[in-house]
Design an enzyme around this catalytic site. Structure first.
Site, PDB file in Angstrom:
ATOM      1  N   ASP A  15      47.363  37.455  40.103  1.00 45.25           N
ATOM      2  CA  ASP A  15      46.140  37.562  39.302  1.00 45.25           C
ATOM      3  C   ASP A  15      46.104  36.483  38.219  1.00 45.25           C
ATOM      4  O   ASP A  15      47.090  36.281  37.493  1.00 45.25           O
ATOM      5  CB  ASP A  15      46.074  38.920  38.612  1.00 45.25           C
ATOM      6  CG  ASP A  15      46.000  40.085  39.581  1.00 45.25           C
ATOM      7  OD1 ASP A  15      46.512  39.959  40.705  1.00 45.25           O
ATOM      8  OD2 ASP A  15      45.443  41.133  39.201  1.00 45.25           O
ATOM      9  N   HIS A  39      42.683  36.133  36.558  1.00 46.96           N
ATOM     10  CA  HIS A  39      41.651  36.801  35.754  1.00 46.96           C
ATOM     11  C   HIS A  39      40.991  35.901  34.719  1.00 46.96           C
ATOM     12  O   HIS A  39      40.962  36.197  33.527  1.00 46.96           O
ATOM     13  CB  HIS A  39      42.258  38.026  35.062  1.00 46.96           C
ATOM     14  CG  HIS A  39      42.270  39.249  35.913  1.00 46.96           C
ATOM     15  ND1 HIS A  39      41.136  39.782  36.478  1.00 46.96           N
ATOM     16  CD2 HIS A  39      43.296  40.056  36.296  1.00 46.96           C
ATOM     17  CE1 HIS A  39      41.447  40.861  37.172  1.00 46.96           C
ATOM     18  NE2 HIS A  39      42.759  41.044  37.092  1.00 46.96           N
ATOM     19  N   ASP A  67      41.903  38.432  42.537  1.00 53.11           N
ATOM     20  CA  ASP A  67      41.632  38.672  41.111  1.00 53.11           C
ATOM     21  C   ASP A  67      41.651  37.378  40.296  1.00 53.11           C
ATOM     22  O   ASP A  67      42.274  37.290  39.235  1.00 53.11           O
ATOM     23  CB  ASP A  67      42.616  39.691  40.539  1.00 53.11           C
ATOM     24  CG  ASP A  67      42.175  41.131  40.803  1.00 53.11           C
ATOM     25  OD1 ASP A  67      41.254  41.317  41.621  1.00 53.11           O
ATOM     26  OD2 ASP A  67      42.746  42.058  40.206  1.00 53.11           O
ATOM     27  N   ASP A  97      36.767  37.923  36.539  1.00 50.63           N
ATOM     28  CA  ASP A  97      36.689  38.958  35.490  1.00 50.63           C
ATOM     29  C   ASP A  97      37.715  38.784  34.371  1.00 50.63           C
ATOM     30  O   ASP A  97      38.692  38.050  34.491  1.00 50.63           O
ATOM     31  CB  ASP A  97      36.820  40.359  36.091  1.00 50.63           C
ATOM     32  CG  ASP A  97      35.550  40.820  36.788  1.00 50.63           C
ATOM     33  OD1 ASP A  97      34.471  40.304  36.458  1.00 50.63           O
ATOM     34  OD2 ASP A  97      35.639  41.688  37.677  1.00 50.63           O
ATOM     35  N   ARG A  98      37.439  39.509  33.283  1.00 50.50           N
ATOM     36  CA  ARG A  98      38.305  39.663  32.103  1.00 50.50           C
ATOM     37  C   ARG A  98      38.419  38.396  31.270  1.00 50.50           C
ATOM     38  O   ARG A  98      38.165  38.411  30.080  1.00 50.50           O
ATOM     39  CB  ARG A  98      39.684  40.189  32.489  1.00 50.50           C
ATOM     40  CG  ARG A  98      39.655  41.550  33.187  1.00 50.50           C
ATOM     41  CD  ARG A  98      41.034  42.181  33.210  1.00 50.50           C
ATOM     42  NE  ARG A  98      41.065  43.386  34.018  1.00 50.50           N
ATOM     43  CZ  ARG A  98      40.652  44.582  33.622  1.00 50.50           C
ATOM     44  NH1 ARG A  98      40.201  44.744  32.402  1.00 50.50           N
ATOM     45  NH2 ARG A  98      40.726  45.628  34.433  1.00 50.50           N
ATOM     46  N   ASN A 155      40.468  43.272  44.164  1.00 51.20           N
ATOM     47  CA  ASN A 155      39.457  44.286  43.848  1.00 51.20           C
ATOM     48  C   ASN A 155      38.410  43.783  42.858  1.00 51.20           C
ATOM     49  O   ASN A 155      37.326  44.360  42.740  1.00 51.20           O
ATOM     50  CB  ASN A 155      40.116  45.564  43.314  1.00 51.20           C
ATOM     51  CG  ASN A 155      40.901  45.342  42.048  1.00 51.20           C
ATOM     52  OD1 ASN A 155      41.677  44.390  41.948  1.00 51.20           O
ATOM     53  ND2 ASN A 155      40.721  46.214  41.068  1.00 51.20           N
ATOM     54  N   HIS A 156      38.707  42.683  42.150  1.00 49.71           N
ATOM     55  CA  HIS A 156      37.725  42.128  41.214  1.00 49.71           C
ATOM     56  C   HIS A 156      36.853  41.048  41.844  1.00 49.71           C
ATOM     57  O   HIS A 156      36.000  40.494  41.148  1.00 49.71           O
ATOM     58  CB  HIS A 156      38.427  41.587  39.964  1.00 49.71           C
ATOM     59  CG  HIS A 156      38.800  42.667  39.000  1.00 49.71           C
ATOM     60  ND1 HIS A 156      37.990  43.057  37.964  1.00 49.71           N
ATOM     61  CD2 HIS A 156      39.896  43.459  38.939  1.00 49.71           C
ATOM     62  CE1 HIS A 156      38.576  44.027  37.283  1.00 49.71           C
ATOM     63  NE2 HIS A 156      39.733  44.295  37.862  1.00 49.71           N
ATOM     64  N   HIS A 199      46.635  41.941  48.188  1.00 50.39           N
ATOM     65  CA  HIS A 199      46.410  42.005  46.739  1.00 50.39           C
ATOM     66  C   HIS A 199      46.899  43.310  46.125  1.00 50.39           C
ATOM     67  O   HIS A 199      47.662  43.318  45.166  1.00 50.39           O
ATOM     68  CB  HIS A 199      44.925  41.827  46.404  1.00 50.39           C
ATOM     69  CG  HIS A 199      44.642  42.046  44.945  1.00 50.39           C
ATOM     70  ND1 HIS A 199      44.988  41.131  43.987  1.00 50.39           N
ATOM     71  CD2 HIS A 199      44.102  43.109  44.278  1.00 50.39           C
ATOM     72  CE1 HIS A 199      44.662  41.596  42.789  1.00 50.39           C
ATOM     73  NE2 HIS A 199      44.125  42.794  42.938  1.00 50.39           N
ATOM     74  N   ARG A 240      44.718  55.395  38.316  1.00 52.45           N
ATOM     75  CA  ARG A 240      43.499  54.581  38.334  1.00 52.45           C
ATOM     76  C   ARG A 240      42.279  55.391  38.767  1.00 52.45           C
ATOM     77  O   ARG A 240      41.147  54.942  38.577  1.00 52.45           O
ATOM     78  CB  ARG A 240      43.662  53.393  39.283  1.00 52.45           C
ATOM     79  CG  ARG A 240      44.649  52.330  38.836  1.00 52.45           C
ATOM     80  CD  ARG A 240      44.649  51.187  39.829  1.00 52.45           C
ATOM     81  NE  ARG A 240      45.719  50.223  39.607  1.00 52.45           N
ATOM     82  CZ  ARG A 240      45.591  49.092  38.928  1.00 52.45           C
ATOM     83  NH1 ARG A 240      44.430  48.804  38.381  1.00 52.45           N
ATOM     84  NH2 ARG A 240      46.606  48.262  38.789  1.00 52.45           N
ATOM     85  N   HIS A 279      47.980  42.580  41.464  1.00 53.22           N
ATOM     86  CA  HIS A 279      47.142  43.711  41.058  1.00 53.22           C
ATOM     87  C   HIS A 279      47.493  44.349  39.718  1.00 53.22           C
ATOM     88  O   HIS A 279      46.647  44.998  39.132  1.00 53.22           O
ATOM     89  CB  HIS A 279      47.163  44.765  42.170  1.00 53.22           C
ATOM     90  CG  HIS A 279      46.160  45.861  42.028  1.00 53.22           C
ATOM     91  ND1 HIS A 279      44.844  45.637  41.674  1.00 53.22           N
ATOM     92  CD2 HIS A 279      46.270  47.207  42.198  1.00 53.22           C
ATOM     93  CE1 HIS A 279      44.193  46.791  41.650  1.00 53.22           C
ATOM     94  NE2 HIS A 279      45.037  47.756  41.961  1.00 53.22           N
TER      95      HIS A 279
END
Length: 835
Positions: A141, A143, A170, A173-174, A202-203, A256, A320, A348
């Site tokens: 990730d 991000h 990923d 995002d963020r 997942n993002h 992932h 989660r 992840h």
């Protein structure tokens, strides 16, 4: 297939081992992150329906000419040069990087989609490049943390015939620069075919992208602000084309998230998986009651992007969310054995060791996470896994593994400074961080209160079932909050500070209604907090000049001001910094002098605790300094610069109070017959002990009582005061405010799709039509009788105009108001007061 065990960790440089021992798992931010993921999954069906409804309304209001994705061809525009981007971005700072134009990014995304369509299965069979000394680098990730991506390419080398890369999802995002990270990675993928591969995380999903950055998303708003809705749609099309799995050299399985609740999953079955679709939405209560379940294909698709490993055996429920699973060592062992594999690599989540990697499940499963100092809330290292042939050397691996086929795996870590910039600017920004803890506490509080808004109806239903009368024991109410929202948030402190809850019970309706979504002019509060922190930190004059005038030409441009804000506040999104820069510059696009910029920044500084005579004396002292310095521009700040530079004898960037008093005394002696001092204090001084009045005046300027004055402290007391710009926001019903908070990014995308000229404003009826897809708009027609300013950017010229546009999608804040227990800026949480 046999495999050889793990070599002990070999990288523990002197001093670094001790520092690592102080790093710890950050429990509250981690729990809030998972809580917002639970909320996103629970609301997935509603959010997806709202996004589709908004698209339909945009198409109805302003039909767009779009070709079907499968028939589009790349435009004639040239795609970006990745090597040039790597060099340019590596040598620049966030906020100053030049991005490729929209046409070249559009061409890049179309070409990348065509390349990805050549793959026909969800599983990539990968081999190391055939060249001697070749390697394949697996990246976890990132991000939106472009600095980590740039560092990885710089340290390990860009993709080439000898170096291949696999990005394990990923990227989105963020962080604030996910768009730039995607542009760079996709450009390398096209430049070196077969040497750059990307798996979906997942993002890489519209549902999460359209959540606010503080709620785990942010890619939608970032992309919309930088390139608009067309490019954002291109990214969403591309995400669905990304594969989900890879097998390296027939030995290492890469995914992932994790492994599967479905038993006996084979590689052949994964090849046949229909993967060019979103993971399944959480089933509604009605669907579950009717007996509907996910298919095995949907379960595999979901688990590949969401599952986490634990040391408990079997399949268990994850924190989660109710639909997310944890898988144990036995699941990993069986999957690898059934498919003749040696190791599983996944990403992840931040390793609990705070390293860039974590080895689990008896050495059979490796987590790689590449975003160092993740989201600004963790102290973790970033890491990558480097795969090479036996006999190849790798510098200072933290972890080494060897396989029978002659393959070696090395985990290499990195840590980046939290700020970038020149030495003086970086030192100043680092010094500021310890004085600005309130920003982090406030962000955490906002995340926590948002959970109550998202789950309010479910919480209320649970409370009513337990206590229909309206009063219930606070511990029972607390248990409900912990189960539905978060078990780590200090809910009692949020609601009651240091007080104890009432013994007779709490009115749960009052508590829930106390959490409200409001529109406040947060701009002034945000800049004010930053200025207070700068005063407390006593940033040196050289540091101020390096931060705000990076070109060292004496002028501060809007771009320099925006970069300064991002340097001082590393987690501030680019679009937010742009808006605040316009605010500080008072909606003027031209360059301003360094002194004028300081003057406008200090508009938001807290007032001095001085009486009227002292204010008069400060004004007279200001006039005397101007007479003494005779600045060419007549500015008091230019005079203060002359004074500061003249009397900072040791060059340490601050003036001790006695030194400041002596400097003012010399100015007094320079003035004709001591006239300056006589005007200030009514008589001429004969000795130093007669300077007590001047000392008291100077001590007023010492914000943090350190006995020294920074340039900013001096300017605060002697600069010209102006009134801050204020904007009145519209009053809207609470249900509308809450709905906008929950679906803000989806609304922003729709607004930008209609706003073809990029003005940041919409006619009221168009905005109401979009809003009707999210919530009932009864009662808003009278409130919206003028254009709606929906965005944080391009609002210059309207701020401060009471007849100007209403603000709806910016400056949203969650407040907690409980009658006599209303909190107004406590030390622990800094909630914005609202009366």
């Amino acid at each position: 297939m046999a495999w050889h065990g793990v070599a002990v960790c070999r990288l523990r440089l002197a001093g670094r081992h001790v520092a690592r021992g102080t790093r710890r798992w950050v429990t509250l931010p981690t729990d809030l992150e998972k809580a917002h993921e639970r909320a996103a999954l629970q609301q997935s069906q509603r959010q997806r329906l709202i996004s589709e409804s908004l698209r339909a309304k945009v198409q109805e209001l302003r039909p767009l000419e779009t070709a079907a994705p499968d028939t589009e061809t790349a435009s004639a525009a040239a795609t970006p040069d990745p090597l040039r981007l790597l060099v340019c971005w590596r040598g620049s700072f966030r906020g100053t990087r030049q991005r490729p134009d929209a046409a070249s990014v559009d061409a890049l995304l179309l070409a990348a989609q065509q390349e990805l369509r050549r793959a026909t299965t969800a599983l990539l069979p990968l081999q190391l490049p055939p060249a001697a000394g070749s390697k394949l680098i697996v990246v976890g990730d990132t991000h939106g943390q472009l600095e980590d991506v740039l560092h990885i390419f710089h340290r390990h080398g860009p993709p080439s015939k000898e170096r291949a890369y696999l990005f394990n999802g990923d990227i989105s995002d963020r962080g604030a620069e996910a768009v730039e990270a995607w542009i760079l990675i996709l450009s390398f993928m096209l430049r070196y075919p077969g040497q750059v591969h990307i798996l979906r995380g997942n993002h890489e999903n519209e549902q999460l992208n359209e959540r606010a950055r503080s709620f785990g998303g942010g890619f939608a708003e970032e992309c919309l602000a930088k390139y608009g809705p067309r490019i954002y749609e291109r990214f969403q099309q591309l995400f669905l084309l990304l594969p989900l799995f890879a097998v390296i050299e027939k030995q290492i399985f890469v995914v992932h998230g994790g492994l599967f609740r479905t038993p006996q999953v084979t590689l052949e079955r994964l090849k046949q998986l229909p993967y060019r679709r979103h993971y399944p939405m959480t089933l509604t209560k009605e669907e579950q009651a009717s007996g509907k379940t996910w298919t095995e294909e949907e379960e595999i698709l979901f688990d590949a992007q969401w599952a986490d490993p634990v040391e408990l055996p079997g399949i268990t429920r994850s924190s989660r969310g109710s639909v997310v699973i944890n898988f144990g060592p036995d699941v990993t062992e069986k999957f690898l054995q059934d498919n003749d594999l040696s190791l599983c690599i996944r990403s992840h989540q931040v390793p609990k060791t705070m390293d860039g990697y974590e080895l689990l499940h008896n050495g059979r499963l490796l987590t790689i996470f590449s975003a160092s100092h993740y989201a600004g809330r963790f102290s973790n290292s970033g890491g990558v896994a480097v795969l090479q042939r036996s006999g190849s050397q790798s510098s200072e691996p933290s972890l080494s593994m060897r396989f029978d086929c002659g393959l070696q795996l090395h985990c290499l870590e990195h840590e980046l400074p939290e700020h970038s910039g020149g030495f003086a600017a970086q030192c100043a920004a680092d010094g500021l961080a310890q004085f600005d803890a309130g920003a982090e506490q406030e962000a955490i509080l906002q995340d926590a209160l948002a959970l109550i808004c998202f789950h309010r109806q479910e919480i209320l239903q649970r409370c009513v079932s337990m206590a229909p009368g309206g009063l219930m024991d606070f511990q029972a109410f607390l248990t409900i909050l912990q189960e539905l929202c978060s078990s780590r948030v200090p809910w009692q402190r949020i609601f009651f500070q240091k007080r104890s809850p009432p013994l007779e019970g709490v009115d749960y309706r009052q508590l829930l209604e106390a959490v409200k979504v409001e529109w406040l002019q947060l701009n002034t509060a945000e800049v004010g907090r930053l200025v207070r922190a700068m005063l407390e930190a006593e940033i040196q004059l050289s540091g101020l000049q390096a931060i705000f005038d990076s070109s060292q030409d004496g002028l501060v441009s809007l771009q320099e001001l925006q970069h300064a804000l991002q340097l001082l506040q590393p987690k501030m999104p680019e679009e937010r910094a742009q808006h605040l820069a316009w605010l500080i510059a008072q909606n003027e696009g031209k360059e301003m002098s360094f002194g004028t910029m300081i003057d406008r920044l200090l508009v938001y500084a807290p007032s001095l605790s001085s009486d009227e005579p002292q204010q008069l004396q400060l004004g007279q002292l200001r006039e005397g300094l101007i007479q003494w310095a005779e600045p060419a521009d007549g500015s008091v700040h230019t005079a203060l610069l002359h004074f500061f530079q003249a009397f900072d004898k040791d060059g340490d960037g601050v003036l001790p109070i006695p030194e400041t008093v002596r400097g003012l005394r010399q100015i007094q002696e320079w003035s004709s017959s001591g006239g300056l001092y006589a005007r200030l204090f009514g008589s001429r001084p004969d000795h130093d002990e007669d300077m007590d009045g001047l000392s008291e005046l100077v001590e007023l300027l010492d914000t943090n009582s350190t006995g020294t004055l920074s340039f900013l402290e001096l300017a605060r007391g002697l600069g010209e005061k102006q009134c801050p710009t204020k904007v009145n926001a519209a009053a809207v019903p609470q249900r509308v405010a809450t709905a906008i908070l929950e679906h803000r990014e989806a609304l922003l995308r729709a607004c930008r799709s209609l706003d073809v000229d990029g003005t940041g404003q919409l006619p009221p009826q168009e905005f109401l039509m979009l809003l009707s897809a999210v919530t009932a708009t009864d009662g808003l027609q009278d409130a919206i009788k003028q254009p709606v300013a929906y965005a944080d950017t391009q609002l210059q010229g309207s701020a401060g105009n009471s007849d100007g546009p209403q603000f709806f999608l910016q400056d949203i804040v969650l407040l907690k108001k409980i009658g006599p227990l209303k909190r107004t800026c406590p030390n622990s949480f800094c909630i914005h007061p609202h009366d």
